[in-house]
Design an enzyme around this catalytic site. Sequence first.
Site, mmCIF file in Angstrom:
data_model
loop_
_atom_site.group_PDB
_atom_site.id
_atom_site.type_symbol
_atom_site.label_atom_id
_atom_site.label_comp_id
_atom_site.label_asym_id
_atom_site.label_seq_id
_atom_site.Cartn_x
_atom_site.Cartn_y
_atom_site.Cartn_z
ATOM 1 C CB VAL A 41 2.523 -19.863 -13.599
ATOM 2 C CG1 VAL A 41 2.663 -19.390 -15.037
ATOM 3 C CG2 VAL A 41 2.932 -21.312 -13.458
ATOM 4 C CB SER A 42 3.684 -21.322 -8.651
ATOM 5 O OG SER A 42 5.001 -21.813 -8.499
ATOM 6 N N GLY A 43 4.460 -19.007 -6.846
ATOM 7 C CA GLY A 43 5.359 -18.313 -5.932
ATOM 8 C C GLY A 43 6.316 -19.227 -5.194
ATOM 9 C CB THR A 51 4.143 -14.963 -9.142
ATOM 10 O OG1 THR A 51 4.310 -15.931 -8.118
ATOM 11 C CG2 THR A 51 2.997 -15.362 -10.056
#
Length: 156
Positions: A41-43, A51
Amino acid sequence: MKQCVKKIWNIVSTVLVVLIVILAIALVGVRIIGIKTYAVVSGSMEPVYPTGSLLYVKSADAQDLKVGDAITFMLDEDTVATHRIIEILPDEEDESVIRFRTQGDANDTADGTPVHCKNIIGKPLFAIPYLGYFAHFVQNPPGLYLAIGFAVILVI
């Protein structure tokens, strides 16, 4: 004409059933062999784990981990993260316990608190791009309701 429509429907429904079985195996079936899945859910680990990817994680013994390994761990009670080990540290109070300093590949600085060995979930095996978006959608309402409804319609 009626037979043609029936043949087309049979082909379409067969393809849909096969796709659903493949998705079920990709999302849930791998748990049978001890692999856990997590949506990215994050980069913080891009470009290795973009993501929206679905990350497949196999449990690992903390003693077997080394600097440079990517690990998936419990950041807190509700949050799972995947970052790379940049340093292995003995615990200040108990030297039999090890901690891991981690950092996301796309982050400029190391994570604030070292990861306790008990918080290690495992090592990522691979990721499937975009499948994490779908997994997240069908695991939460209203996507869950849509998936159940679609499955019922397909069975009927």
